[in-house]
Scaffold this motif. Structure first.
Motif, PDB file in Angstrom:
ATOM      1  N   TRP A 106      13.405  14.538 -10.476  1.00  0.00           N
ATOM      2  CA  TRP A 106      13.420  14.191  -9.057  1.00  0.00           C
ATOM      3  C   TRP A 106      12.873  15.332  -8.213  1.00  0.00           C
ATOM      4  CZ3 TRP A 106      16.637  16.743  -5.431  1.00  0.00           C
ATOM      5  CH2 TRP A 106      16.563  16.227  -4.130  1.00  0.00           C
ATOM      6  N   ALA A 107      13.329  16.545  -8.490  1.00  0.00           N
ATOM      7  CA  ALA A 107      12.874  17.699  -7.720  1.00  0.00           C
ATOM      8  C   ALA A 107      11.375  17.918  -7.886  1.00  0.00           C
ATOM      9  CB  ALA A 107      13.644  18.951  -8.147  1.00  0.00           C
ATOM     10  N   LEU A 108      10.869  17.720  -9.104  1.00  0.00           N
ATOM     11  CA  LEU A 108       9.445  17.925  -9.361  1.00  0.00           C
ATOM     12  C   LEU A 108       8.601  16.875  -8.649  1.00  0.00           C
ATOM     13  CD1 LEU A 108       7.548  19.778 -10.960  1.00  0.00           C
ATOM     14  CD2 LEU A 108       7.690  18.153 -12.862  1.00  0.00           C
ATOM     15  N   VAL A 109       9.009  15.616  -8.757  1.00  0.00           N
ATOM     16  CA  VAL A 109       8.276  14.532  -8.087  1.00  0.00           C
ATOM     17  C   VAL A 109       8.352  14.697  -6.574  1.00  0.00           C
ATOM     18  CG1 VAL A 109       8.261  12.042  -7.677  1.00  0.00           C
ATOM     19  CG2 VAL A 109       8.586  12.918  -9.994  1.00  0.00           C
ATOM     20  N   HIS A 110       9.512  15.046  -6.080  1.00  0.00           N
ATOM     21  CA  HIS A 110       9.726  15.250  -4.645  1.00  0.00           C
ATOM     22  C   HIS A 110       8.827  16.359  -4.124  1.00  0.00           C
ATOM     23  CE1 HIS A 110      11.635  16.407  -0.899  1.00  0.00           C
ATOM     24  NE2 HIS A 110      12.519  15.415  -0.974  1.00  0.00           N
ATOM     25  N   GLN A 111       8.808  17.485  -4.817  1.00  0.00           N
ATOM     26  CA  GLN A 111       8.019  18.625  -4.372  1.00  0.00           C
ATOM     27  C   GLN A 111       6.527  18.291  -4.326  1.00  0.00           C
ATOM     28  OE1 GLN A 111       8.925  21.481  -3.120  1.00  0.00           O
ATOM     29  NE2 GLN A 111       6.816  22.231  -2.935  1.00  0.00           N
ATOM     30  N   LYS A 112       6.074  17.535  -5.306  1.00  0.00           N
ATOM     31  CA  LYS A 112       4.655  17.175  -5.364  1.00  0.00           C
ATOM     32  C   LYS A 112       4.268  16.233  -4.232  1.00  0.00           C
ATOM     33  CE  LYS A 112       1.137  15.301  -8.476  1.00  0.00           C
ATOM     34  NZ  LYS A 112       0.894  14.736  -9.836  1.00  0.00           N
ATOM     35  N   ALA A 113       5.154  15.293  -3.889  1.00  0.00           N
ATOM     36  CA  ALA A 113       4.829  14.300  -2.866  1.00  0.00           C
ATOM     37  C   ALA A 113       5.156  14.763  -1.453  1.00  0.00           C
ATOM     38  CB  ALA A 113       5.577  12.994  -3.161  1.00  0.00           C
ATOM     39  N   TYR A 114       6.252  15.508  -1.307  1.00  0.00           N
ATOM     40  CA  TYR A 114       6.730  15.880   0.022  1.00  0.00           C
ATOM     41  C   TYR A 114       6.939  17.391   0.121  1.00  0.00           C
ATOM     42  CZ  TYR A 114       7.882  10.887  -0.154  1.00  0.00           C
ATOM     43  OH  TYR A 114       7.824   9.517  -0.301  1.00  0.00           O
ATOM     44  N   ASP A 149      11.767   3.903  -1.688  1.00  0.00           N
ATOM     45  CA  ASP A 149      12.034   3.705  -0.256  1.00  0.00           C
ATOM     46  C   ASP A 149      10.752   3.490   0.528  1.00  0.00           C
ATOM     47  OD1 ASP A 149      10.818   6.157  -0.222  1.00  0.00           O
ATOM     48  OD2 ASP A 149      12.525   7.261   0.574  1.00  0.00           O
ATOM     49  N   LEU A 150       9.608   3.404  -0.193  1.00  0.00           N
ATOM     50  CA  LEU A 150       8.297   3.189   0.429  1.00  0.00           C
ATOM     51  C   LEU A 150       7.962   4.291   1.438  1.00  0.00           C
ATOM     52  CD1 LEU A 150       8.430  -0.673   1.048  1.00  0.00           C
ATOM     53  CD2 LEU A 150       7.640   0.556  -0.969  1.00  0.00           C
ATOM     54  N   GLY A 151       8.534   5.463   1.217  1.00  0.00           N
ATOM     55  CA  GLY A 151       8.230   6.601   2.082  1.00  0.00           C
ATOM     56  C   GLY A 151       9.037   6.660   3.367  1.00  0.00           C
ATOM     57  N   MET A 203       0.831  -1.203   0.000  1.00  0.00           N
ATOM     58  CA  MET A 203       0.000   0.000   0.000  1.00  0.00           C
ATOM     59  C   MET A 203       0.866   1.254   0.000  1.00  0.00           C
ATOM     60  SD  MET A 203      -3.113  -0.828  -0.271  1.00  0.00           S
ATOM     61  CE  MET A 203      -3.825   0.773   0.137  1.00  0.00           C
ATOM     62  N   ALA A 204       1.972   1.201   0.763  1.00  0.00           N
ATOM     63  CA  ALA A 204       2.881   2.355   0.780  1.00  0.00           C
ATOM     64  C   ALA A 204       3.480   2.579  -0.599  1.00  0.00           C
ATOM     65  CB  ALA A 204       3.985   2.135   1.807  1.00  0.00           C
ATOM     66  N   ALA A 205       3.825   1.486  -1.292  1.00  0.00           N
ATOM     67  CA  ALA A 205       4.415   1.606  -2.625  1.00  0.00           C
ATOM     68  C   ALA A 205       3.448   2.251  -3.604  1.00  0.00           C
ATOM     69  CB  ALA A 205       4.841   0.235  -3.140  1.00  0.00           C
ATOM     70  N   LEU A 206       2.155   2.091  -3.375  1.00  0.00           N
ATOM     71  CA  LEU A 206       1.141   2.656  -4.270  1.00  0.00           C
ATOM     72  C   LEU A 206       0.829   4.110  -3.953  1.00  0.00           C
ATOM     73  CD1 LEU A 206      -1.355  -0.364  -4.426  1.00  0.00           C
ATOM     74  CD2 LEU A 206       0.322   0.314  -6.162  1.00  0.00           C
ATOM     75  N   THR A 207       1.227   4.571  -2.771  1.00  0.00           N
ATOM     76  CA  THR A 207       0.846   5.924  -2.349  1.00  0.00           C
ATOM     77  C   THR A 207       2.010   6.905  -2.308  1.00  0.00           C
ATOM     78  OG1 THR A 207       1.088   5.232  -0.032  1.00  0.00           O
ATOM     79  CG2 THR A 207      -1.110   5.068  -1.004  1.00  0.00           C
ATOM     80  N   VAL A 208       3.239   6.431  -2.494  1.00  0.00           N
ATOM     81  CA  VAL A 208       4.393   7.330  -2.483  1.00  0.00           C
ATOM     82  C   VAL A 208       5.144   7.190  -3.806  1.00  0.00           C
ATOM     83  CG1 VAL A 208       4.631   7.215   0.025  1.00  0.00           C
ATOM     84  CG2 VAL A 208       5.907   5.616  -1.410  1.00  0.00           C
ATOM     85  N   PRO A 209       5.890   8.212  -4.197  1.00  0.00           N
ATOM     86  CA  PRO A 209       6.633   8.127  -5.464  1.00  0.00           C
ATOM     87  C   PRO A 209       7.806   7.152  -5.355  1.00  0.00           C
ATOM     88  CG  PRO A 209       7.213  10.133  -4.291  1.00  0.00           C
ATOM     89  CD  PRO A 209       6.067   9.529  -3.541  1.00  0.00           C
ATOM     90  N   ALA A 210       8.218   6.622  -6.482  1.00  0.00           N
ATOM     91  CA  ALA A 210       9.320   5.652  -6.524  1.00  0.00           C
ATOM     92  C   ALA A 210      10.653   6.380  -6.527  1.00  0.00           C
ATOM     93  CB  ALA A 210       9.188   4.750  -7.741  1.00  0.00           C
ATOM     94  N   ILE A 211      10.942   7.076  -5.420  1.00  0.00           N
ATOM     95  CA  ILE A 211      12.245   7.725  -5.244  1.00  0.00           C
ATOM     96  C   ILE A 211      12.819   7.270  -3.907  1.00  0.00           C
ATOM     97  CG2 ILE A 211      11.678   9.721  -6.668  1.00  0.00           C
ATOM     98  CD1 ILE A 211      11.132  11.298  -4.121  1.00  0.00           C
ATOM     99  N   HIS A 212      14.103   7.490  -3.722  1.00  0.00           N
ATOM    100  CA  HIS A 212      14.775   7.012  -2.521  1.00  0.00           C
ATOM    101  C   HIS A 212      15.676   8.077  -1.909  1.00  0.00           C
ATOM    102  CE1 HIS A 212      17.151   5.991  -6.141  1.00  0.00           C
ATOM    103  NE2 HIS A 212      18.083   6.632  -5.447  1.00  0.00           N
ATOM    104  N   ASP A 213      15.540   9.310  -2.367  1.00  0.00           N
ATOM    105  CA  ASP A 213      16.379  10.417  -1.912  1.00  0.00           C
ATOM    106  C   ASP A 213      15.449  11.555  -1.504  1.00  0.00           C
ATOM    107  OD1 ASP A 213      18.166  12.465  -1.500  1.00  0.00           O
ATOM    108  OD2 ASP A 213      19.249  12.209  -3.383  1.00  0.00           O
TER     109      ASP A 213
END
Length: 285
Positions: A172-180, A262-264, A121-131
């Motif tokens: 990465w910056a765009l995905v990161h900003q949108k999720a976190y 990183d599954l969040g 469930m975490a993998a489906l709700t967070v972006p596939a990044i690890h940084d």
């Protein structure tokens, strides 16, 4: 002819079948399906735990461990499905097989499947990044711990029309900003050396391995290790005096050494650590 005239052997022949059915029941059938469900449920739990712990101990690569966890997850689902179907089949049976084995197998499988399901469930709700970093334009840099060489490989959005032409770092910056978007630099009304010293105490209290701590330079690095898989995530803190000279600006970065997503966990780590470091997180202007 009366009952006395009937031969004794004939009476025994007529009575013995009935008495056999009433007083001497046939041998019990083996509950094959119950044993199958029990074995599958317990086997899924053992397989999954061994896969995770074995990875942590270095017996095999983490990718093999993840495959083992996934295989055990499917086995657990099979145990639950078979147990449910078998329960429906024998629900109206006159002499149903014992339910204990089947229920124990299903419950054990459900516990394992539910545990793995939380990660899915975490993998489906967070972006596939690890940084994860509080500063996307200028992330804190590692000096002692090495940043993984494939850090910007497999960043989401390579095939997205909205991100066409962007570099991996920009995606990465765009995905990161949108999720976190809530993860940002924070201000602490304390001098730089004090903040670093406090960060070191918090890290040690969490069981992190401190790689370097330079209070006067405002630099700190440590490694956090997960429980089962023993995955290692590296953390770096950069603390600088504020522009006004009152207090400090803290930036934090957490990077997983392996894996695509990183599954969040890195975002959770940054939020929790900064909350403890500041008492109440206040975003820097």
């Amino acid at each position: 002819m009366n009952e006395q005239d009937i031969p004794h052997e004939t009476m025994n022949a007529q009575v013995s079948p009935a008495s056999s059915q009433q007083g001497e029941p046939d041998g019990k059938k083996i509950d094959y399906w119950g044993y199958i469900v029990l074995s599958a449920g317990v086997g899924a739990l053992i397989w999954g735990l061994v896969s995770a712990v074995g990875t942590g101990w270095g017996f095999w690569e983490y990718t093999s461990g993840l495959k083992g966890v996934a295989g055990a997850f499917l086995l657990g689902l099979g145990a639950i499905l078979i147990g449910a179907v078998q329960g429906w089949r024998v629900r109206k049976a006159i002499n149903p097989p014992p339910r204990a084995r089947r229920w124990v197998g299903m419950v054990v499988a459900l516990l394992y499947v539910g545990w793995v399901g939380t990660f899915l469930m975490a993998a489906l709700t967070v972006p596939a990044i690890h940084d994860v970093s509080t500063d996307l334009a200028d992330p804190p840099a590692f000096q002692t711990l090495a940043l993984r060489t494939d850090n910007l490989d497999n960043i989401p959005g390579a095939d997205d029309s909205d991100m066409r032409g962007l570099t991996p770092l920009q995606r990465w910056a765009l995905v990161h900003q949108k999720a976190y978007g809530d993860i940002r630099s924070v201000r602490i009304n304390e001098p730089v050396p004090t903040v670093i010293a406090k960060a070191e105490r918090l890290a040690k209290a969490r069981g992190w391995d401190v790689a370097i701590s330079l209070p006067e330079e405002g630099h700190f690095e440590a490694t956090d290790t997960t429980a089962f898989f023993q995955f290692k995530d590296d953390v770096v803190l950069r603390v600088r005096p504020s522009d006004t000279g009152e207090g400090s600006i803290v930036d934090m970065r957490s990077v997983s050494r392996v894996g695509i997503s990183d599954l969040g966990m890195n975002a959770k780590r940054v939020r929790a650590f900064l909350a403890d470091l500041t008492g109440t997180v206040t975003a820097a202007p």
